[in-house]
Write an enzyme that holds these catalytic residues in place. Structure first.
Site, mmCIF file in Angstrom:
data_model
loop_
_atom_site.group_PDB
_atom_site.id
_atom_site.type_symbol
_atom_site.label_atom_id
_atom_site.label_comp_id
_atom_site.label_asym_id
_atom_site.label_seq_id
_atom_site.Cartn_x
_atom_site.Cartn_y
_atom_site.Cartn_z
ATOM 1 N N GLU A 104 117.911 6.358 80.586
ATOM 2 C CA GLU A 104 116.892 6.121 81.599
ATOM 3 C C GLU A 104 116.520 4.650 81.667
ATOM 4 O O GLU A 104 116.478 3.954 80.654
ATOM 5 C CB GLU A 104 115.664 6.982 81.304
ATOM 6 C CG GLU A 104 116.056 8.450 81.341
ATOM 7 C CD GLU A 104 114.885 9.402 81.278
ATOM 8 O OE1 GLU A 104 115.109 10.585 81.526
ATOM 9 O OE2 GLU A 104 113.763 8.970 80.990
ATOM 10 N N CYS A 117 112.685 -1.960 82.516
ATOM 11 C CA CYS A 117 112.685 -1.481 81.142
ATOM 12 C C CYS A 117 114.052 -0.841 80.871
ATOM 13 O O CYS A 117 114.459 0.089 81.562
ATOM 14 C CB CYS A 117 111.551 -0.461 80.988
ATOM 15 S SG CYS A 117 111.474 0.278 79.358
ATOM 16 N N CYS A 124 117.792 8.025 69.768
ATOM 17 C CA CYS A 124 117.360 7.021 68.784
ATOM 18 C C CYS A 124 117.335 7.670 67.413
ATOM 19 O O CYS A 124 116.961 8.833 67.262
ATOM 20 C CB CYS A 124 115.970 6.490 69.131
ATOM 21 S SG CYS A 124 115.403 5.205 67.985
ATOM 22 N N CYS A 128 110.443 8.309 65.287
ATOM 23 C CA CYS A 128 108.978 8.201 65.383
ATOM 24 C C CYS A 128 108.441 9.510 65.961
ATOM 25 O O CYS A 128 108.957 9.996 66.975
ATOM 26 C CB CYS A 128 108.580 7.019 66.255
ATOM 27 S SG CYS A 128 109.291 5.472 65.650
ATOM 28 N N CYS A 131 107.387 9.992 69.775
ATOM 29 C CA CYS A 131 108.255 9.429 70.815
ATOM 30 C C CYS A 131 109.303 10.447 71.266
ATOM 31 O O CYS A 131 110.011 11.038 70.448
ATOM 32 C CB CYS A 131 108.937 8.172 70.287
ATOM 33 S SG CYS A 131 110.269 7.572 71.350
ATOM 34 N N GLY A 176 115.989 4.069 72.600
ATOM 35 C CA GLY A 176 116.767 3.432 71.550
ATOM 36 C C GLY A 176 116.082 2.288 70.834
ATOM 37 O O GLY A 176 115.058 1.770 71.283
ATOM 38 N N CYS A 350 105.623 4.839 78.311
ATOM 39 C CA CYS A 350 106.201 4.540 76.997
ATOM 40 C C CYS A 350 106.472 5.823 76.232
ATOM 41 O O CYS A 350 105.621 6.686 76.135
ATOM 42 C CB CYS A 350 105.216 3.731 76.161
ATOM 43 S SG CYS A 350 104.901 2.121 76.817
HETATM 44 N N1 SAH Z 1 112.579 1.347 69.666
HETATM 45 C C1 SAH Z 1 111.769 0.265 70.088
HETATM 46 C C2 SAH Z 1 111.674 0.126 71.586
HETATM 47 C C3 SAH Z 1 111.544 1.381 72.400
HETATM 48 S S1 SAH Z 1 110.012 2.231 72.244
HETATM 49 C C4 SAH Z 1 110.390 0.368 69.474
HETATM 50 O O1 SAH Z 1 110.044 1.408 68.925
HETATM 51 O O2 SAH Z 1 109.676 -0.621 69.524
HETATM 52 C C5 SAH Z 1 108.901 1.189 73.150
HETATM 53 C C6 SAH Z 1 107.428 1.342 72.787
HETATM 54 O O3 SAH Z 1 106.931 2.616 73.211
HETATM 55 C C7 SAH Z 1 107.190 1.280 71.285
HETATM 56 O O4 SAH Z 1 106.126 0.435 70.984
HETATM 57 C C8 SAH Z 1 106.842 2.716 70.969
HETATM 58 O O5 SAH Z 1 106.099 2.817 69.803
HETATM 59 C C9 SAH Z 1 106.111 3.145 72.190
HETATM 60 N N2 SAH Z 1 105.986 4.597 72.319
HETATM 61 C C10 SAH Z 1 106.895 5.517 71.960
HETATM 62 N N3 SAH Z 1 106.434 6.759 72.245
HETATM 63 C C11 SAH Z 1 105.214 6.617 72.799
HETATM 64 C C12 SAH Z 1 104.227 7.540 73.315
HETATM 65 N N4 SAH Z 1 104.450 8.853 73.314
HETATM 66 N N5 SAH Z 1 103.098 7.036 73.808
HETATM 67 C C13 SAH Z 1 102.878 5.697 73.832
HETATM 68 N N6 SAH Z 1 103.745 4.791 73.365
HETATM 69 C C14 SAH Z 1 104.925 5.238 72.847
HETATM 70 FE FE1 SF4 Z 2 110.698 5.006 67.450
HETATM 71 FE FE2 SF4 Z 2 111.291 3.269 69.401
HETATM 72 FE FE3 SF4 Z 2 113.154 4.986 68.517
HETATM 73 FE FE4 SF4 Z 2 111.106 5.904 69.921
HETATM 74 S S1 SF4 Z 2 112.686 4.538 70.647
HETATM 75 S S2 SF4 Z 2 111.934 6.779 68.008
HETATM 76 S S3 SF4 Z 2 109.458 4.547 69.256
HETATM 77 S S4 SF4 Z 2 112.183 3.380 67.343
#
Ligand code: SAH
Ligand code: SF4
Length: 360
Positions: A104, A117, A124, A128, A131, A176, A350
């Site tokens: 996406e 973006c 990934c 987390c 996410c 990712g 996000c």
């Molecule tokens: N993997 C990288 C970049 C992609 S995620 C990273 O983790 O930084 C981009 C941002 O979205 C990150 O700061 C992540 O913590 C945030 N994010 C992921 N899931 C989210 C959610 N459900 N609500 C708000 N922010 C989220």
């Molecule tokens: Fe964590 Fe970023 Fe991967 Fe989502 S995309 S699992 S926030 S590292």
């Protein structure tokens, strides 16, 4: 020559492209014209290339070397779905790659500027908990051309919607973890920022990482010209560990040491991202501990209200707790802002990028 696997022309920087042409007996001077067509004009495929006014040797080379069953192919992800948000400012694209995987890409319009973006992986591996991409697990890395092609797609759509408007900024905040796919990401950003092509300046490109310590150290060593954002979400090992499983591999103390060194060696500010979750990481004590961690650093804190995902039950912080959190950081001397919320109604906020089963 027999066994070869076709490669993407979009994976190549200009000097590599010169070498490719030279190896095939074509004057490398022709590379600049092909590069311009691919990256400045963003021509979408073989037909469009063959229809442009290249000199005969280059035209012949494209005819014999590019296309199905030939040595080279072009990255042209197929849009499976395009969803505008109801406010019309955000468009999410679901793009199908050559092997059927989907990623996406999001185009976001702010006052007078457009940001794209990008995804760097299908899925990934970092897991987390809040996410959507983390919840689906790791599928594969993207090649440089697959990352670059997302920008081309977004540029084409923007051009058709608002002629004359340009994509000004890029954030690597889609699906990712960019620093888990370091080589391909750096190759892609080199192509994207090249002034002879797409020409988005390095200062307008932000890499967001969950905190892959060796990657941050490598960025510092290599004099990374891009902006760096680090997703923190917790100010103690315990608090962070509950949200970000990879912090067991790269503990908070090591991560902060790497960030400090990065700041010292590059002289650059680091953006720290913080997804605010009610009762998990939004107390004034947590904020004070964060301020202590950042002491002496050139740091900006970006607060992101939690967006809902299917696999996580947590809730976004109350506005009151969020404001208190921000106040503590500001009083400690750190710029601290809320990320503008975009595209929630189309699941393009996000962490909401997720391949939906059955669609691809
Ligand atoms: N993997 C990288 C970049 C992609 S995620 C990273 O983790 O930084 C981009 C941002 O979205 C990150 O700061 C992540 O913590 C945030 N994010 C992921 N899931 C989210 C959610 N459900 N609500 C708000 N922010 C989220
Ligand atoms: Fe964590 Fe970023 Fe991967 Fe989502 S995309 S699992 S926030 S590292």
């Amino acid at each position: 020559m027999s066994n070869f696997s076709p490669q993407s022309l979009h994976d190549l920087d200009l000097s590599t492209l010169r070498g490719v042409l030279a190896a095939d007996g074509v004057n490398p001077h022709h590379a600049a014209a092909l590069w311009r067509a691919l990256h400045r004009e963003g021509l979408p495929g073989r037909e469009a290339l063959l229809a442009s006014s290249f000199l005969p040797p280059l035209h012949r080379w494209i005819e014999t070397s590019v296309g199905e069953g030939k040595r080279w192919f072009l990255d042209a992800p197929e849009p499976v779905e395009e969803i505008p948000s109801t406010d019309g400012l955000t468009r999410k694209f679901l793009l199908r790659l050559a092997d059927g995987q989907t990623v996406e890409t999001v185009l976001m319009g702010y006052e007078g500027r457009h940001t794209v973006c990008l995804s760097t992986q299908a899925g990934c591996a970092m897991g987390c908990v809040f996410c959507a991409t983390g919840q689906m697990g790791f599928v594969r890395h993207l090649r440089p051309g697959e990352i670059v092609a997302q920008v081309h797609h977004a540029r084409r759509v923007l051009r058709s919607l608002e002629p004359g408007k340009r994509v000004r900024n890029l954030v690597l905040m889609g699906m990712g973890e960019p620093l888990h796919n370091y080589e391909a990401v750096m190759q892609a950003l080199g192509i994207i920022s090249d002034t002879r092509g797409i020409a988005i300046g390095p200062a307008r490109i932000a890499i967001s990482t969950v905190g892959v310590v060796p990657g941050i150290r490598r960025l510092a060593e290599e004099g990374c010209p891009y902006r760096l954002a680090v997703s923190l979400h917790g100010s103690s090992e315990e608090e962070r560990g509950a949200l970000v499983p990879v912090s067991k591999r790269w503990p908070l103390a090591e991560l902060m040491a790497a960030c400090r060194d990065y700041g010292r060696d590059t002289g650059k500010r680091i953006f720290f991202e913080w997804t605010l979750i009610e009762g998990k990481n939004d107390s004034p004590e947590t904020a004070a501990r964060l301020a202590a961690l950042l002491q002496g650093m050139d740091a900006h804190v970006n607060l992101i209200p939690l967006n809902p995902t299917q696999g996580y039950g947590g809730a976004e912080s109350h506005p009151e707790s969020a404001r208190r959190f921000q106040k503590v950081l500001r009083e400690a001397g750190f710029p601290c802002t809320f990320r503008q919320r975009r595209g929630i109604d189309v699941e393009a906020g996000c962490g909401m990028l997720r391949r939906v089963a059955g669609r691809s």
